[in-house]
Design a protein around this motif. Sequence first.
Motif, mmCIF file in Angstrom:
data_model
loop_
_atom_site.group_PDB
_atom_site.id
_atom_site.type_symbol
_atom_site.label_atom_id
_atom_site.label_comp_id
_atom_site.label_asym_id
_atom_site.label_seq_id
_atom_site.Cartn_x
_atom_site.Cartn_y
_atom_site.Cartn_z
ATOM 1 N N ALA A 246 1.017 -1.191 -0.088
ATOM 2 C CA ALA A 246 0.181 0.018 0.007
ATOM 3 C C ALA A 246 0.834 1.403 0.198
ATOM 4 O O ALA A 246 0.431 2.151 -0.772
ATOM 5 N N ASN A 247 2.076 1.265 0.926
ATOM 6 C CA ASN A 247 2.721 2.254 0.913
ATOM 7 C C ASN A 247 3.645 2.599 -0.460
ATOM 8 O O ASN A 247 3.467 3.743 -0.760
ATOM 9 N N LEU A 248 3.924 1.527 -1.090
ATOM 10 C CA LEU A 248 4.706 1.710 -2.209
ATOM 11 C C LEU A 248 3.528 2.199 -3.562
ATOM 12 O O LEU A 248 3.947 3.249 -4.355
ATOM 13 N N LEU A 249 2.432 1.808 -3.346
ATOM 14 C CA LEU A 249 1.403 1.990 -4.556
ATOM 15 C C LEU A 249 0.979 3.452 -4.408
ATOM 16 O O LEU A 249 0.701 4.286 -5.216
ATOM 17 N N ARG A 250 0.758 3.911 -3.052
ATOM 18 C CA ARG A 250 0.504 5.513 -2.870
ATOM 19 C C ARG A 250 1.609 6.359 -3.359
ATOM 20 O O ARG A 250 1.436 7.219 -3.965
ATOM 21 N N HIS A 251 2.900 5.964 -3.171
ATOM 22 C CA HIS A 251 3.971 6.596 -3.384
ATOM 23 C C HIS A 251 4.107 6.827 -4.957
ATOM 24 O O HIS A 251 4.546 7.561 -5.653
ATOM 25 N N TRP A 252 3.771 5.452 -5.596
ATOM 26 C CA TRP A 252 4.125 5.443 -7.037
ATOM 27 C C TRP A 252 3.008 6.238 -7.887
ATOM 28 O O TRP A 252 3.318 7.038 -8.688
ATOM 29 N N LEU A 270 -5.205 -3.886 -4.080
ATOM 30 C CA LEU A 270 -4.387 -4.648 -3.154
ATOM 31 C C LEU A 270 -4.968 -6.016 -3.408
ATOM 32 O O LEU A 270 -4.239 -7.023 -3.472
ATOM 33 N N ASP A 271 -6.356 -6.180 -3.051
ATOM 34 C CA ASP A 271 -6.914 -7.416 -3.560
ATOM 35 C C ASP A 271 -6.595 -8.039 -4.775
ATOM 36 O O ASP A 271 -6.553 -9.022 -4.853
ATOM 37 N N GLN A 272 -6.865 -7.191 -5.862
ATOM 38 C CA GLN A 272 -6.559 -7.628 -7.261
ATOM 39 C C GLN A 272 -4.995 -8.078 -7.484
ATOM 40 O O GLN A 272 -4.900 -8.823 -8.127
ATOM 41 N N ILE A 283 -6.630 -6.148 -14.461
ATOM 42 C CA ILE A 283 -6.613 -5.289 -13.372
ATOM 43 C C ILE A 283 -7.258 -4.036 -14.109
ATOM 44 O O ILE A 283 -6.292 -3.522 -14.974
ATOM 45 N N ARG A 284 -8.338 -3.221 -13.579
ATOM 46 C CA ARG A 284 -8.721 -2.085 -14.063
ATOM 47 C C ARG A 284 -9.269 -1.350 -12.977
ATOM 48 O O ARG A 284 -10.569 -1.622 -12.931
ATOM 49 N N ILE A 285 -8.611 -0.368 -12.471
ATOM 50 C CA ILE A 285 -9.330 0.232 -11.256
ATOM 51 C C ILE A 285 -9.163 1.773 -11.310
ATOM 52 O O ILE A 285 -8.008 2.328 -11.575
ATOM 53 N N LYS A 286 -10.505 2.393 -11.174
ATOM 54 C CA LYS A 286 -10.264 3.824 -11.321
ATOM 55 C C LYS A 286 -9.733 4.471 -10.131
ATOM 56 O O LYS A 286 -10.087 4.236 -8.911
ATOM 57 N N VAL A 287 -8.693 5.328 -10.369
ATOM 58 C CA VAL A 287 -7.955 6.063 -9.318
ATOM 59 C C VAL A 287 -7.634 7.380 -9.825
ATOM 60 O O VAL A 287 -6.992 7.518 -11.100
ATOM 61 N N GLY A 288 -7.887 8.373 -9.195
ATOM 62 C CA GLY A 288 -7.760 10.004 -9.530
ATOM 63 C C GLY A 288 -8.536 10.077 -10.981
ATOM 64 O O GLY A 288 -9.681 9.639 -11.089
#
Length: 309
Positions: A246-252, A270-272, A283-288
């Motif tokens: 989670a920490n890495l993905l937020r930063h990326w 994270l589940d995916q 995987i296709r998840i809306k972010v921003g």
Amino acid sequence: MQGLNPSLPLAVAFSGGADSTALLLAAAQAWPGQVHAIHVHHGLQAAADDFERHCMAVCEQAGVPLHALRVDARHASGESPEDAARRARYRALAGAAQANGLACVLLGQHADDQVETLLLALSRGAGLPGLAAMPARFERHGMRFERPLLGTSGAALRQWLDDAGIACVQDPSNADTSFTRNRIRHQLLPALEQAFPQFRETFARSARHAAQAQELLAALAADDLVAAGAPPAIAVLQALPRSRQANLLRHWLRAQHGAAASAAQLEELLDQVAACTTRGHAIRIKVGAGFVLRQGAALGYAAALPPSV
């Protein structure tokens, strides 16, 4: 202002309100001939023209050069009006300071604003970046910004102006309690003052602790991203504990794509990632403003396509 040793010449973001007026006049006294004022006219209020005229009069009397800018702060559909205005203001401040050879911009947020920011973050369930509240200094759009009044209460600033007989404008929107920040200011802060008289100092200390912890998490995320690659390899992510993923993905997302995932979006991502054990798993998840996608053995991020005309 004690202990502040900024690069000169500098600018003060000057709205004409009490906070920025006190900051501008104190800066002009501390560094005579080295201070400019920048006033950003958002065009969002009927009184905005009056605010600009007041700022011109104050600066003329103080002998401070004023750079008055007009910006388009209208927000896009689904965008926060406050966020849109804030982004437009920072772009304008940085651009005007750079155009006039100024080394930094001072902002007038004070101790009460810091408490309001922290309480807002708590009310939204924010993580460490939100709980760190406002940094005393930061860079944006190639310009350094500083907040020298974070240790001073709003009441102390207003008292200083009253004692000196200095007038300032009153933004009518500050009394509108339909805004969460204004409800905090008018309802919560007086109660905190009565129950915990030292709340400004103790809340600021907590914000500093959160900021220090966030610095460590950011450093860890940067190291993990180097190991995982950019974009991050799914197999490397899966080898990390979920919290580090989670920490890495937020930063990326933040550092490379300017995107911030909500708590629900990040949990789904994270589940995916955990479920991604076959070649056919998509995987296709809306972010921003875009989507996190699976791109072969790694994650990718793609901006959302505009609607077809």
